[in-house]
Design an enzyme around this catalytic site. Structure first.
Site, PDB file in Angstrom:
ATOM      1  N   ASN A  34       1.287  -1.895  -0.370  1.00  0.00           N
ATOM      2  CA  ASN A  34      -0.209  -0.235   0.252  1.00  0.00           C
ATOM      3  C   ASN A  34       1.047   0.982   0.053  1.00  0.00           C
ATOM      4  O   ASN A  34       0.463   2.264   0.120  1.00  0.00           O
ATOM      5  CB  ASN A  34      -0.915   0.202   1.141  1.00  0.00           C
ATOM      6  CG  ASN A  34       0.012   0.276   2.590  1.00  0.00           C
ATOM      7  OD1 ASN A  34       1.027   0.065   1.960  1.00  0.00           O
ATOM      8  ND2 ASN A  34      -0.841   0.547   3.620  1.00  0.00           N
ATOM      9  N   ASN A  37       4.816   2.941   3.274  1.00  0.00           N
ATOM     10  CA  ASN A  37       6.542   3.531   3.798  1.00  0.00           C
ATOM     11  C   ASN A  37       7.352   2.420   2.920  1.00  0.00           C
ATOM     12  O   ASN A  37       8.397   2.374   2.785  1.00  0.00           O
ATOM     13  CB  ASN A  37       7.005   2.857   5.314  1.00  0.00           C
ATOM     14  CG  ASN A  37       8.124   3.112   5.599  1.00  0.00           C
ATOM     15  OD1 ASN A  37       8.716   3.760   5.276  1.00  0.00           O
ATOM     16  ND2 ASN A  37       9.104   2.436   6.592  1.00  0.00           N
ATOM     17  N   PHE A  82       6.043  -9.883   4.661  1.00  0.00           N
ATOM     18  CA  PHE A  82       6.989  -8.261   4.517  1.00  0.00           C
ATOM     19  C   PHE A  82       6.357  -7.296   5.243  1.00  0.00           C
ATOM     20  O   PHE A  82       6.490  -6.837   5.866  1.00  0.00           O
ATOM     21  CB  PHE A  82       7.924  -8.298   3.495  1.00  0.00           C
ATOM     22  CG  PHE A  82       8.717  -8.822   3.007  1.00  0.00           C
ATOM     23  CD1 PHE A  82       9.976  -9.606   3.818  1.00  0.00           C
ATOM     24  CD2 PHE A  82       8.641  -9.924   2.011  1.00  0.00           C
ATOM     25  CE1 PHE A  82      11.267  -9.950   3.522  1.00  0.00           C
ATOM     26  CE2 PHE A  82      10.154 -10.210   1.335  1.00  0.00           C
ATOM     27  CZ  PHE A  82      10.519 -10.677   1.877  1.00  0.00           C
ATOM     28  N   SER A 126      12.231 -11.339  13.340  1.00  0.00           N
ATOM     29  CA  SER A 126      13.240 -10.540  13.418  1.00  0.00           C
ATOM     30  C   SER A 126      14.543 -10.932  14.927  1.00  0.00           C
ATOM     31  O   SER A 126      13.177 -11.345  15.918  1.00  0.00           O
ATOM     32  CB  SER A 126      12.761  -8.779  13.532  1.00  0.00           C
ATOM     33  OG  SER A 126      13.891  -8.327  14.646  1.00  0.00           O
ATOM     34  N   TYR A 151       7.025  -3.362  18.852  1.00  0.00           N
ATOM     35  CA  TYR A 151       6.856  -3.744  17.330  1.00  0.00           C
ATOM     36  C   TYR A 151       8.012  -5.195  17.479  1.00  0.00           C
ATOM     37  O   TYR A 151       7.613  -5.893  17.076  1.00  0.00           O
ATOM     38  CB  TYR A 151       8.013  -2.625  16.734  1.00  0.00           C
ATOM     39  CG  TYR A 151       8.511  -3.615  15.794  1.00  0.00           C
ATOM     40  CD1 TYR A 151       8.797  -3.928  14.681  1.00  0.00           C
ATOM     41  CD2 TYR A 151      10.811  -4.124  16.268  1.00  0.00           C
ATOM     42  CE1 TYR A 151       9.106  -4.716  12.796  1.00  0.00           C
ATOM     43  CE2 TYR A 151      10.805  -5.242  14.758  1.00  0.00           C
ATOM     44  CZ  TYR A 151      10.617  -5.410  13.508  1.00  0.00           C
ATOM     45  OH  TYR A 151      10.967  -5.664  12.667  1.00  0.00           O
ATOM     46  N   LYS A 155       6.283  -9.039  16.529  1.00  0.00           N
ATOM     47  CA  LYS A 155       7.116 -10.421  15.593  1.00  0.00           C
ATOM     48  C   LYS A 155       6.318 -11.583  16.633  1.00  0.00           C
ATOM     49  O   LYS A 155       6.322 -12.531  16.255  1.00  0.00           O
ATOM     50  CB  LYS A 155       7.904  -9.759  15.507  1.00  0.00           C
ATOM     51  CG  LYS A 155       8.253  -8.781  14.523  1.00  0.00           C
ATOM     52  CD  LYS A 155       8.073  -8.887  13.123  1.00  0.00           C
ATOM     53  CE  LYS A 155       8.103  -7.995  12.455  1.00  0.00           C
ATOM     54  NZ  LYS A 155       7.714  -8.539  11.081  1.00  0.00           N
TER      55      LYS A 155
HETATM   56  N1  UFG Z   1      22.555   3.645  16.085  1.00  0.00           N
HETATM   57  C1  UFG Z   1      23.392   4.429  16.751  1.00  0.00           C
HETATM   58  N2  UFG Z   1      23.160   5.782  15.777  1.00  0.00           N
HETATM   59  C2  UFG Z   1      22.056   5.900  15.179  1.00  0.00           C
HETATM   60  C3  UFG Z   1      21.130   5.065  14.642  1.00  0.00           C
HETATM   61  C4  UFG Z   1      21.407   3.789  15.149  1.00  0.00           C
HETATM   62  O1  UFG Z   1      23.791   4.784  17.068  1.00  0.00           O
HETATM   63  O2  UFG Z   1      21.520   7.257  14.743  1.00  0.00           O
HETATM   64  C5  UFG Z   1      22.620   2.494  16.683  1.00  0.00           C
HETATM   65  C6  UFG Z   1      22.223   1.451  17.335  1.00  0.00           C
HETATM   66  O3  UFG Z   1      21.993   1.893  18.322  1.00  0.00           O
HETATM   67  C7  UFG Z   1      21.974   0.327  17.552  1.00  0.00           C
HETATM   68  C8  UFG Z   1      23.047   0.121  16.031  1.00  0.00           C
HETATM   69  O4  UFG Z   1      23.460   1.310  15.734  1.00  0.00           O
HETATM   70  O5  UFG Z   1      23.269  -0.310  18.324  1.00  0.00           O
HETATM   71  C9  UFG Z   1      21.827  -0.444  15.185  1.00  0.00           C
HETATM   72  O6  UFG Z   1      20.740   0.200  15.295  1.00  0.00           O
HETATM   73  P1  UFG Z   1      19.374   0.013  13.832  1.00  0.00           P
HETATM   74  O7  UFG Z   1      18.360   0.717  14.240  1.00  0.00           O
HETATM   75  O8  UFG Z   1      20.271  -0.018  12.592  1.00  0.00           O
HETATM   76  O9  UFG Z   1      19.226  -1.176  14.320  1.00  0.00           O
HETATM   77  P2  UFG Z   1      18.741  -2.311  15.623  1.00  0.00           P
HETATM   78  O10 UFG Z   1      19.549  -3.325  15.595  1.00  0.00           O
HETATM   79  O11 UFG Z   1      18.623  -1.522  16.468  1.00  0.00           O
HETATM   80  O12 UFG Z   1      17.256  -2.276  14.976  1.00  0.00           O
HETATM   81  C10 UFG Z   1      16.864  -3.595  13.988  1.00  0.00           C
HETATM   82  C11 UFG Z   1      15.502  -3.417  13.153  1.00  0.00           C
HETATM   83  C12 UFG Z   1      14.425  -3.198  13.890  1.00  0.00           C
HETATM   84  C13 UFG Z   1      14.767  -4.700  14.686  1.00  0.00           C
HETATM   85  C14 UFG Z   1      16.229  -5.064  15.652  1.00  0.00           C
HETATM   86  C15 UFG Z   1      16.326  -6.434  16.189  1.00  0.00           C
HETATM   87  O13 UFG Z   1      16.165  -2.125  12.646  1.00  0.00           O
HETATM   88  O14 UFG Z   1      13.393  -3.506  12.856  1.00  0.00           O
HETATM   89  O15 UFG Z   1      17.278  -5.156  14.795  1.00  0.00           O
HETATM   90  O16 UFG Z   1      17.301  -6.074  17.690  1.00  0.00           O
HETATM   91  F1  UFG Z   1      13.905  -4.862  15.505  1.00  0.00           F
END
Ligand code: UFG
Length: 332
Positions: A34, A37, A82, A126, A151, A155
């Site tokens: 849809n 995003n 997805f 995830s 979120y 899941k």
């Molecule tokens: N980070 C920063 N600065 C930013 C963005 C992220 O330091 O501006 C760090 C976060 O703290 C984290 C790492 O980069 O340590 C990765 O962050 P992401 O947001 O890219 O990914 P996450 O591991 O937090 O989240 C991802 C998916 C989610 C899922 C999660 C599962 O985006 O959908 O993994 O652990 F739920």
């Protein structure tokens, strides 16, 4: 052999790369999206890569009536689901919206499988379902702790619904951190709102759209104080779905698999790799910890290697080069 595969969220980040892989391996993917995003230009670009028209339906997966009536489900062999809301931070503010959207859509699709006798279902889960794990690397047998965000809870609930459903074959893929883009730079991560994930934010700093990156916390008990994740090239994640269907085509399967590179990399290490491989400096500062972040998680993926015959082919370096190429080429 299953041919017609519905891909919900097929215009999205992992979805679009999966559609490309499905075509490459002789499947006929049909997209439902849809564009909440994602953008319809992703479909045009998938068609350019595949040199083939891709059928798609502009539908919201929680519109039960339209979902049932718009598609000739009798011709569908399998579904990859997805489509979901996926911003961890937004899920704290809009918990109900996340629960309704993510859980309802899965419920409707499982019901469609039952009504139309669709026997194969792949679910996009995830590593967030592991919460903050006690032992690393995590295997599929690792205890599921409370996910650190609404979120993540959606899941976990969806996984449970699938496991207790009547569906004959299902494969749940627990992705770690997909990064990068297709090497054509025609498709990649393209959130409509402000990105939340690390690599798109690094890319925005590199291109000058953002002045600096804030690293969320440098006081974690890790080797350099920043969080550790298991980053994997999105095309390798996409291929795992093809292998999931290959498996279900030969053997009844109701299983869960971790999909990662099986390597823990810190935020600082990832930034350094980006700088080195793309020959560009990233301006960053250390900030406060982010709510819901866990300090360290990475996968053991030997089950997927053994049973799906899948293994990642691309390096993190390649993923970071592809991410940067995509950032420079994408239309904003
Ligand atoms: N980070 C920063 N600065 C930013 C963005 C992220 O330091 O501006 C760090 C976060 O703290 C984290 C790492 O980069 O340590 C990765 O962050 P992401 O947001 O890219 O990914 P996450 O591991 O937090 O989240 C991802 C998916 C989610 C899922 C999660 C599962 O985006 O959908 O993994 O652990 F739920």
């Amino acid at each position: 052999m299953s041919k017609n595969i519905i891909v919900t969220g097929g215009a999205g980040y992992i979805g679009s790369h999966t559609v490309v892989e499905l075509v490459k391996f002789g499947f006929n993917p049909i997209i439902i999206d849809n564009f909440s995003n994602s953008s319809s230009s992703a479909i045009e670009n998938i068609e350019k890569i595949c040199k083939k028209k891709i059928d798609f339906f502009d539908l919201n997966c929680i519109d039960k009536l339209k979902m049932n009536n718009s598609i000739n489900w009798k011709k569908i062999d399998g579904i990859i689901h997805f489509a979901a809301l996926k911003s961890v931070s937004e899920s704290f503010e809009k918990k109900e919206k996340y629960f309704t959207n993510n859980i309802e859509s899965t419920k409707i699709l499982l019901n469609i499988c039952e009504v139309y006798n669709i026997k194969k279902f792949v679910f996009s889960s995830s590593c967030t379902v592991y919460g903050n794990p006690n032992n690393l690397p995590v295997t599929e047998k690792t205890e599921l702790k409370k996910p650190s965000s609404p979120y993540g809870e959606t899941k976990k609930i969806c996984e449970e619904m699938i496991k207790t459903s009547q569906i004959k074959n299902f494969i749940i893929l627990r992705y770690f951190n997909p990064i990068g883009a297709h090497e054509s730079a025609l498709i990649g991560e393209h959130p409509l709102n402000i990105p939340n994930n690390l690599v798109p934010l690094i890319c925005e700093c590199a291109i000058g759209k953002r002045e600096k990156l804030t690293i969320y916390g440098n006081d974690y008990p890790t080797r350099d104080g920043t969080c550790i994740r298991d980053y994997i090239h999105v095309c390798d994640v996409a291929q795992a779905h093809v292998y999931a269907f290959k498996k279900m085509n030969t053997k009844t399967t109701r299983k869960i698999f971790n999909i990662g590179l099986s390597k823990g990399i810190s935020v600082l290490e990832l930034i350094n790799l980006f700088e080195k491989n793309n020959n560009i400096k990233i301006n960053y500062e250390f900030g406060k910890r982010r709510e819901g972040d866990i300090e360290e998680i990475f996968a053991n993926c030997s089950l997927a290697e053994k049973e799906l015959n899948w293994s990642p082919k691309k390096t993190i370096q390649k993923a970071l080069i592809d991410a940067w190429r995509w950032e420079q080429k994408k239309l904003n």
